[in-house]
Design a protein around this motif. Structure first.
Motif, PDB file in Angstrom:
ATOM      1  N   PRO A  60       0.827  -1.205   0.000  1.00  0.00           N
ATOM      2  CA  PRO A  60       0.000   0.000   0.000  1.00  0.00           C
ATOM      3  C   PRO A  60       0.869   1.266   0.000  1.00  0.00           C
ATOM      4  O   PRO A  60       2.012   1.272   0.444  1.00  0.00           O
ATOM      5  CB  PRO A  60      -0.793  -0.120   1.298  1.00  0.00           C
ATOM      6  N   SER A  61       0.280   2.326  -0.488  1.00  0.00           N
ATOM      7  CA  SER A  61       0.876   3.659  -0.397  1.00  0.00           C
ATOM      8  C   SER A  61      -0.251   4.653  -0.149  1.00  0.00           C
ATOM      9  O   SER A  61      -1.391   4.447  -0.591  1.00  0.00           O
ATOM     10  CB  SER A  61       1.633   4.010  -1.677  1.00  0.00           C
ATOM     11  N   LYS A  62       0.072   5.722   0.580  1.00  0.00           N
ATOM     12  CA  LYS A  62      -0.949   6.680   0.987  1.00  0.00           C
ATOM     13  C   LYS A  62      -0.581   8.078   0.520  1.00  0.00           C
ATOM     14  O   LYS A  62       0.586   8.392   0.297  1.00  0.00           O
ATOM     15  CB  LYS A  62      -1.118   6.678   2.515  1.00  0.00           C
ATOM     16  N   GLY A  63      -1.644   8.908   0.437  1.00  0.00           N
ATOM     17  CA  GLY A  63      -1.437  10.309   0.131  1.00  0.00           C
ATOM     18  C   GLY A  63      -1.243  11.106   1.413  1.00  0.00           C
ATOM     19  O   GLY A  63      -0.846  10.573   2.447  1.00  0.00           O
ATOM     20  N   LYS A  64      -1.540  12.398   1.344  1.00  0.00           N
ATOM     21  CA  LYS A  64      -1.367  13.277   2.487  1.00  0.00           C
ATOM     22  C   LYS A  64      -2.700  13.956   2.793  1.00  0.00           C
ATOM     23  O   LYS A  64      -3.534  14.149   1.920  1.00  0.00           O
ATOM     24  CB  LYS A  64      -0.296  14.332   2.197  1.00  0.00           C
ATOM     25  N   GLY A  65      -2.853  14.318   4.052  1.00  0.00           N
ATOM     26  CA  GLY A  65      -4.068  15.007   4.472  1.00  0.00           C
ATOM     27  C   GLY A  65      -4.748  14.309   5.640  1.00  0.00           C
ATOM     28  O   GLY A  65      -4.469  13.154   5.966  1.00  0.00           O
ATOM     29  N   GLU A  66      -5.659  15.051   6.267  1.00  0.00           N
ATOM     30  CA  GLU A  66      -6.358  14.528   7.441  1.00  0.00           C
ATOM     31  C   GLU A  66      -7.299  13.393   7.072  1.00  0.00           C
ATOM     32  O   GLU A  66      -7.466  12.447   7.847  1.00  0.00           O
ATOM     33  CB  GLU A  66      -7.157  15.661   8.104  1.00  0.00           C
ATOM     34  N   ILE A  67      -7.908  13.470   5.912  1.00  0.00           N
ATOM     35  CA  ILE A  67      -8.838  12.435   5.502  1.00  0.00           C
ATOM     36  C   ILE A  67      -8.140  11.090   5.294  1.00  0.00           C
ATOM     37  O   ILE A  67      -8.740  10.031   5.445  1.00  0.00           O
ATOM     38  CB  ILE A  67      -9.588  12.867   4.215  1.00  0.00           C
ATOM     39  N   VAL A  68      -6.842  11.122   4.989  1.00  0.00           N
ATOM     40  CA  VAL A  68      -6.088   9.873   4.803  1.00  0.00           C
ATOM     41  C   VAL A  68      -5.946   9.145   6.133  1.00  0.00           C
ATOM     42  O   VAL A  68      -6.087   7.918   6.218  1.00  0.00           O
ATOM     43  CB  VAL A  68      -4.710  10.167   4.185  1.00  0.00           C
ATOM     44  N   THR A  69      -5.666   9.909   7.205  1.00  0.00           N
ATOM     45  CA  THR A  69      -5.499   9.286   8.526  1.00  0.00           C
ATOM     46  C   THR A  69      -6.827   8.777   9.089  1.00  0.00           C
ATOM     47  O   THR A  69      -6.824   7.865   9.928  1.00  0.00           O
ATOM     48  CB  THR A  69      -4.882  10.295   9.501  1.00  0.00           C
ATOM     49  N   ASN A  70      -7.947   9.353   8.645  1.00  0.00           N
ATOM     50  CA  ASN A  70      -9.255   8.943   9.151  1.00  0.00           C
ATOM     51  C   ASN A  70      -9.950   7.943   8.234  1.00  0.00           C
ATOM     52  O   ASN A  70     -11.153   7.701   8.384  1.00  0.00           O
ATOM     53  CB  ASN A  70     -10.172  10.161   9.329  1.00  0.00           C
ATOM     54  N   SER A  71      -9.229   7.371   7.294  1.00  0.00           N
ATOM     55  CA  SER A  71      -9.829   6.412   6.365  1.00  0.00           C
ATOM     56  C   SER A  71      -8.883   5.235   6.155  1.00  0.00           C
ATOM     57  O   SER A  71      -7.678   5.322   6.422  1.00  0.00           O
ATOM     58  CB  SER A  71     -10.146   7.080   5.021  1.00  0.00           C
ATOM     59  N   LYS A  72      -9.448   4.149   5.656  1.00  0.00           N
ATOM     60  CA  LYS A  72      -8.660   2.957   5.356  1.00  0.00           C
ATOM     61  C   LYS A  72      -9.392   2.141   4.296  1.00  0.00           C
ATOM     62  O   LYS A  72     -10.604   2.284   4.089  1.00  0.00           O
ATOM     63  CB  LYS A  72      -8.440   2.121   6.615  1.00  0.00           C
ATOM     64  N   VAL A  73      -8.618   1.260   3.609  1.00  0.00           N
ATOM     65  CA  VAL A  73      -9.152   0.430   2.538  1.00  0.00           C
ATOM     66  C   VAL A  73      -9.316  -0.991   3.054  1.00  0.00           C
ATOM     67  O   VAL A  73      -8.375  -1.580   3.602  1.00  0.00           O
ATOM     68  CB  VAL A  73      -8.236   0.447   1.299  1.00  0.00           C
ATOM     69  N   LYS A  74     -10.527  -1.530   2.909  1.00  0.00           N
ATOM     70  CA  LYS A  74     -10.817  -2.923   3.246  1.00  0.00           C
ATOM     71  C   LYS A  74     -11.215  -3.629   1.965  1.00  0.00           C
ATOM     72  O   LYS A  74     -12.281  -3.329   1.411  1.00  0.00           O
ATOM     73  CB  LYS A  74     -11.921  -3.009   4.292  1.00  0.00           C
ATOM     74  N   GLN A  75     -10.372  -4.523   1.473  1.00  0.00           N
ATOM     75  CA  GLN A  75     -10.539  -5.189   0.168  1.00  0.00           C
ATOM     76  C   GLN A  75     -10.573  -4.102  -0.904  1.00  0.00           C
ATOM     77  O   GLN A  75      -9.531  -3.568  -1.263  1.00  0.00           O
ATOM     78  CB  GLN A  75     -11.793  -6.055   0.165  1.00  0.00           C
ATOM     79  N   THR A  76     -11.733  -3.737  -1.390  1.00  0.00           N
ATOM     80  CA  THR A  76     -11.810  -2.659  -2.386  1.00  0.00           C
ATOM     81  C   THR A  76     -12.634  -1.474  -1.873  1.00  0.00           C
ATOM     82  O   THR A  76     -12.751  -0.460  -2.568  1.00  0.00           O
ATOM     83  CB  THR A  76     -12.453  -3.179  -3.683  1.00  0.00           C
ATOM     84  N   LYS A  77     -13.176  -1.559  -0.666  1.00  0.00           N
ATOM     85  CA  LYS A  77     -14.031  -0.503  -0.127  1.00  0.00           C
ATOM     86  C   LYS A  77     -13.204   0.520   0.635  1.00  0.00           C
ATOM     87  O   LYS A  77     -12.183   0.188   1.246  1.00  0.00           O
ATOM     88  CB  LYS A  77     -15.098  -1.100   0.801  1.00  0.00           C
ATOM     89  N   LEU A  78     -13.678   1.767   0.615  1.00  0.00           N
ATOM     90  CA  LEU A  78     -13.059   2.846   1.382  1.00  0.00           C
ATOM     91  C   LEU A  78     -13.939   3.127   2.592  1.00  0.00           C
ATOM     92  O   LEU A  78     -15.125   3.464   2.444  1.00  0.00           O
ATOM     93  CB  LEU A  78     -12.907   4.104   0.527  1.00  0.00           C
ATOM     94  N   GLU A  79     -13.352   3.007   3.776  1.00  0.00           N
ATOM     95  CA  GLU A  79     -14.085   3.227   5.023  1.00  0.00           C
ATOM     96  C   GLU A  79     -13.550   4.483   5.704  1.00  0.00           C
ATOM     97  O   GLU A  79     -12.368   4.557   6.054  1.00  0.00           O
ATOM     98  CB  GLU A  79     -13.946   2.019   5.949  1.00  0.00           C
ATOM     99  N   ILE A  80     -14.435   5.468   5.895  1.00  0.00           N
ATOM    100  CA  ILE A  80     -14.093   6.713   6.607  1.00  0.00           C
ATOM    101  C   ILE A  80     -14.614   6.565   8.035  1.00  0.00           C
ATOM    102  O   ILE A  80     -15.820   6.428   8.262  1.00  0.00           O
ATOM    103  CB  ILE A  80     -14.711   7.941   5.918  1.00  0.00           C
ATOM    104  N   VAL A  81     -13.682   6.606   8.968  1.00  0.00           N
ATOM    105  CA  VAL A  81     -14.043   6.321  10.361  1.00  0.00           C
ATOM    106  C   VAL A  81     -14.842   7.469  10.959  1.00  0.00           C
ATOM    107  O   VAL A  81     -15.883   7.260  11.580  1.00  0.00           O
ATOM    108  CB  VAL A  81     -12.774   6.050  11.189  1.00  0.00           C
ATOM    109  N   LEU A  82     -14.383   8.693  10.778  1.00  0.00           N
ATOM    110  CA  LEU A  82     -15.017   9.856  11.403  1.00  0.00           C
ATOM    111  C   LEU A  82     -15.240  10.917  10.333  1.00  0.00           C
ATOM    112  O   LEU A  82     -14.289  11.591   9.903  1.00  0.00           O
ATOM    113  CB  LEU A  82     -14.137  10.402  12.537  1.00  0.00           C
ATOM    114  N   VAL A  83     -16.484  11.071   9.913  1.00  0.00           N
ATOM    115  CA  VAL A  83     -16.806  11.990   8.824  1.00  0.00           C
ATOM    116  C   VAL A  83     -16.817  13.425   9.336  1.00  0.00           C
ATOM    117  O   VAL A  83     -17.332  13.711  10.424  1.00  0.00           O
ATOM    118  CB  VAL A  83     -18.171  11.637   8.211  1.00  0.00           C
TER     119      VAL A  83
END
Length: 302
Positions: A60-83
């Motif tokens: 995996p590789s990640k971008g930058k920003g607050e939304i990156v730290t509050n999200s993660k990829v599960k299989q192919t889905k994007l899960e945002i923990v705290l909107v």
């Protein structure tokens, strides 16, 4: 032939149009990519910013920003923990050559009044509906509990304003909504007099309610009569007991006095004075008396 090409083009456009997801600040959001597997790499973008990239080997590789730290990829889905409101907008998923675009709307509904959503009858209030991520030109509108449109500004709150208010907003050709429950508080109604249900009428019950002493603690008059009679009996018993105790003490005093009178008299005790004794009187000189004649002696017999 042209008809078949146009059909496949429209089908591809529909599949790429994605979905509209409506959520609230602080909640969790899950965006689907549209595919379950990929052979080369998977990429998630927020607008034009890269969020996550996963290769087919699992690196995996990640971008930058607050939304990156509050999200993660599960299989192919994007899960945002705290909107958050800033996360609203377009989310793009690219899996190999498949592209899926989603829209995240962050809606926040509230009422501006004091003290809370429980409005006072006759007060002023303003309903607030903010939706982040809407297309330009799109606005949110309010619907009353009866379904009629409303501006959301209440100059004088009425009982008819109580209920579920609906904030509606369009996106992607569809209409979405958020519900805000409103409660209205009014003056406390005066309780009805139970004696009026027995056939009596009361004209001034509202303007001149019955006195508190007449219905103290909600007890009937006969209860208070019984309580008063009981108190009177208790007072009389206390008076009787006090008088009886005094008489008993008086009789005990007389009996003690009689008992003391039967005891033998004790010698009186005189007070010994410490004053000096009186001087003895001088003795008078006695007259010399003539010696009395001796008694006759018996004659001696020879």
């Amino acid at each position: 032939m042209k008809t078949i090409v146009c059909f496949w083009f429209v089908l591809g456009a529909l599949s790429a149009s994605g979905k509209v997801l409506v959520t609230k600040p602080g909640q969790k959001a899950i965006l689907e990519c549209g595919v379950n597997t990929f052979t080369k790499q998977l990429e998630w973008y927020h607008e034009k910013d890269l969020l996550h990239r996963v290769s087919h080997r699992g690196f995996p590789s990640k971008g930058k920003g607050e939304i990156v730290t509050n999200s993660k990829v599960k299989q192919t889905k994007l899960e945002i923990v705290l909107v958050k409101k800033e996360y609203a907008g377009k989310f793009i998923c690219i899996a190999d050559e498949n592209r899926q675009e989603h829209t995240l709307l962050v809606a926040s509904v509230s009422v501006k009044a004091s003290p809370s959503t429980e409005l006072q009858l006759g007060s002023e209030a303003e309903l607030d509906c903010q939706v982040e991520g809407l297309d330009q030109g799109s606005t949110a509108t309010w619907k009353r509990p009866d379904g009629s449109l409303h501006s959301g500004i209440l100059k004088s709150v009425d009982h008819s304003d109580e209920g579920d208010w609906e904030c509606t907003f369009p996106s992607g050709g569809e209409t979405y909504s958020q519900i805000l429950a409103i409660k209205v508080k009014g003056p406390t109604p005066v309780p009805a007099d139970p004696t009026l249900s027995q056939g009596t009428t009361c004209v001034d019950c509202v303007t001149h309610p019955p006195s508190v002493t007449a219905f103290l603690l909600g007890l009937s008059w006969w209860v208070w009569v019984a309580v008063g009679a009981g108190c009177l009996v208790v007072v009389l018993l206390l008076v009787f007991v006090i008088i009886l105790c005094k008489r008993i003490k008086k009789k005990q005093g007389k009996f003690q006095a009689m008992k003391n009178g039967r005891q033998p008299l004790k010698p009186k005790k005189y007070c010994k004075c410490d004053s000096p004794a009186a001087a003895a009187k001088p003795q008078q000189k006695r007259r010399r008396e003539k010696p009395s004649a001796l008694p006759p002696q018996p004659l001696l017999m020879l």
